[in-house]
Design a protein around this motif. Sequence first.
Motif, PDB file in Angstrom:
ATOM      1  N   TRP A  21     -19.092 -17.043 -21.604  1.00 34.80           N
ATOM      2  CA  TRP A  21     -18.356 -17.637 -20.489  1.00 34.80           C
ATOM      3  C   TRP A  21     -18.133 -16.586 -19.407  1.00 34.80           C
ATOM      4  CZ3 TRP A  21     -13.781 -15.405 -19.124  1.00 34.80           C
ATOM      5  CH2 TRP A  21     -13.168 -14.602 -20.086  1.00 34.80           C
ATOM      6  N   LEU A  22     -18.231 -15.306 -19.789  1.00 36.02           N
ATOM      7  CA  LEU A  22     -18.066 -14.256 -18.787  1.00 36.02           C
ATOM      8  C   LEU A  22     -19.163 -14.296 -17.724  1.00 36.02           C
ATOM      9  CD1 LEU A  22     -16.931 -11.225 -20.954  1.00 36.02           C
ATOM     10  CD2 LEU A  22     -15.597 -12.474 -19.260  1.00 36.02           C
ATOM     11  N   ASN A  23     -20.320 -14.837 -18.086  1.00 32.94           N
ATOM     12  CA  ASN A  23     -21.375 -14.987 -17.084  1.00 32.94           C
ATOM     13  C   ASN A  23     -20.891 -15.859 -15.936  1.00 32.94           C
ATOM     14  OD1 ASN A  23     -23.114 -13.416 -18.543  1.00 32.94           O
ATOM     15  ND2 ASN A  23     -24.100 -15.139 -19.543  1.00 32.94           N
ATOM     16  N   MET A  24     -20.143 -16.910 -16.239  1.00 32.88           N
ATOM     17  CA  MET A  24     -19.620 -17.776 -15.188  1.00 32.88           C
ATOM     18  C   MET A  24     -18.595 -17.032 -14.328  1.00 32.88           C
ATOM     19  SD  MET A  24     -21.367 -20.434 -15.392  1.00 32.88           S
ATOM     20  CE  MET A  24     -20.533 -21.367 -14.145  1.00 32.88           C
ATOM     21  N   VAL A  25     -17.808 -16.165 -14.951  1.00 38.96           N
ATOM     22  CA  VAL A  25     -16.840 -15.362 -14.202  1.00 38.96           C
ATOM     23  C   VAL A  25     -17.581 -14.418 -13.258  1.00 38.96           C
ATOM     24  CG1 VAL A  25     -15.028 -13.610 -14.408  1.00 38.96           C
ATOM     25  CG2 VAL A  25     -15.091 -15.525 -16.016  1.00 38.96           C
ATOM     26  N   GLU A  26     -18.633 -13.776 -13.768  1.00 39.11           N
ATOM     27  CA  GLU A  26     -19.428 -12.881 -12.929  1.00 39.11           C
ATOM     28  C   GLU A  26     -20.069 -13.630 -11.762  1.00 39.11           C
ATOM     29  OE1 GLU A  26     -22.182 -11.034 -15.593  1.00 39.11           O
ATOM     30  OE2 GLU A  26     -20.638  -9.796 -16.529  1.00 39.11           O
ATOM     31  N   ILE A  27     -20.553 -14.824 -12.018  1.00 39.90           N
ATOM     32  CA  ILE A  27     -21.143 -15.639 -10.954  1.00 39.90           C
ATOM     33  C   ILE A  27     -20.096 -15.945  -9.888  1.00 39.90           C
ATOM     34  CG2 ILE A  27     -22.056 -17.938 -10.420  1.00 39.90           C
ATOM     35  CD1 ILE A  27     -23.512 -17.747 -13.185  1.00 39.90           C
ATOM     36  N   PHE A  28     -18.893 -16.318 -10.328  1.00 42.10           N
ATOM     37  CA  PHE A  28     -17.831 -16.647  -9.375  1.00 42.10           C
ATOM     38  C   PHE A  28     -17.455 -15.426  -8.542  1.00 42.10           C
ATOM     39  CE2 PHE A  28     -13.385 -17.541  -8.165  1.00 42.10           C
ATOM     40  CZ  PHE A  28     -13.624 -18.653  -7.390  1.00 42.10           C
ATOM     41  N   PHE A  29     -17.357 -14.250  -9.166  1.00 38.88           N
ATOM     42  CA  PHE A  29     -17.052 -13.032  -8.410  1.00 38.88           C
ATOM     43  C   PHE A  29     -18.158 -12.734  -7.399  1.00 38.88           C
ATOM     44  CE2 PHE A  29     -14.108 -11.359 -11.909  1.00 38.88           C
ATOM     45  CZ  PHE A  29     -12.980 -11.731 -11.206  1.00 38.88           C
ATOM     46  N   GLY A  30     -19.398 -13.019  -7.774  1.00 40.74           N
ATOM     47  CA  GLY A  30     -20.507 -12.839  -6.842  1.00 40.74           C
ATOM     48  C   GLY A  30     -20.385 -13.764  -5.638  1.00 40.74           C
ATOM     49  N   ILE A  31     -19.989 -15.001  -5.890  1.00 40.41           N
ATOM     50  CA  ILE A  31     -19.801 -15.966  -4.799  1.00 40.41           C
ATOM     51  C   ILE A  31     -18.695 -15.491  -3.862  1.00 40.41           C
ATOM     52  CG2 ILE A  31     -19.018 -18.313  -4.250  1.00 40.41           C
ATOM     53  CD1 ILE A  31     -20.444 -19.181  -6.893  1.00 40.41           C
ATOM     54  N   ILE A  32     -17.565 -15.066  -4.432  1.00 38.93           N
ATOM     55  CA  ILE A  32     -16.465 -14.569  -3.598  1.00 38.93           C
ATOM     56  C   ILE A  32     -16.922 -13.366  -2.778  1.00 38.93           C
ATOM     57  CG2 ILE A  32     -14.233 -13.386  -3.654  1.00 38.93           C
ATOM     58  CD1 ILE A  32     -13.455 -15.145  -5.995  1.00 38.93           C
ATOM     59  N   THR A  33     -17.641 -12.463  -3.421  1.00 36.94           N
ATOM     60  CA  THR A  33     -18.114 -11.269  -2.717  1.00 36.94           C
ATOM     61  C   THR A  33     -18.996 -11.641  -1.539  1.00 36.94           C
ATOM     62  OG1 THR A  33     -17.997  -9.968  -4.749  1.00 36.94           O
ATOM     63  CG2 THR A  33     -19.402  -9.118  -2.985  1.00 36.94           C
ATOM     64  N   ARG A  34     -19.973 -12.519  -1.768  1.00 39.69           N
ATOM     65  CA  ARG A  34     -20.917 -12.893  -0.706  1.00 39.69           C
ATOM     66  C   ARG A  34     -20.255 -13.706   0.401  1.00 39.69           C
ATOM     67  NH1 ARG A  34     -23.847 -13.990  -5.154  1.00 39.69           N
ATOM     68  NH2 ARG A  34     -23.602 -16.231  -4.890  1.00 39.69           N
ATOM     69  N   GLN A  35     -19.381 -14.618   0.030  1.00 39.57           N
ATOM     70  CA  GLN A  35     -18.874 -15.572   1.007  1.00 39.57           C
ATOM     71  C   GLN A  35     -17.526 -15.201   1.622  1.00 39.57           C
ATOM     72  OE1 GLN A  35     -19.074 -19.589  -0.503  1.00 39.57           O
ATOM     73  NE2 GLN A  35     -21.143 -19.303  -1.283  1.00 39.57           N
ATOM     74  N   ALA A  36     -16.779 -14.304   1.001  1.00 41.60           N
ATOM     75  CA  ALA A  36     -15.437 -14.040   1.512  1.00 41.60           C
ATOM     76  C   ALA A  36     -15.137 -12.563   1.774  1.00 41.60           C
ATOM     77  CB  ALA A  36     -14.385 -14.580   0.537  1.00 41.60           C
TER      78      ALA A  36
END
Length: 89
Positions: A21-36
């Motif tokens: 499930w940590l993969n999903m957390v890493e994906i979300f952090f990547g989205i925040i990094t790129r978009q915000a």
Amino acid sequence: QKWLDKNTRITLHFTPTSCSWLNMVEIFFGIITRQAIRRGTFTSVSDLETAIRDFIDAYNDRAKPFTWTATDDDIITKINRKITSDTRH
């Protein structure tokens, strides 16, 4: 091993690669990094925190529940044919 023997309250748990499930957390952090965060200018930690919170609020407003489409048989078939590395954890 010696350290773990002395610290018995610590238990290591290994999760299979790409099955955590940590993969999903890493994906979300990547989205925040790129978009915000990446191209933003923040003059304080408070400004950064506000930008992250605003992004999460907007993300949650437009979020849709994940709909699982694979059947249990599909998943088991894929797992059984998956070639894994011989990593010994």
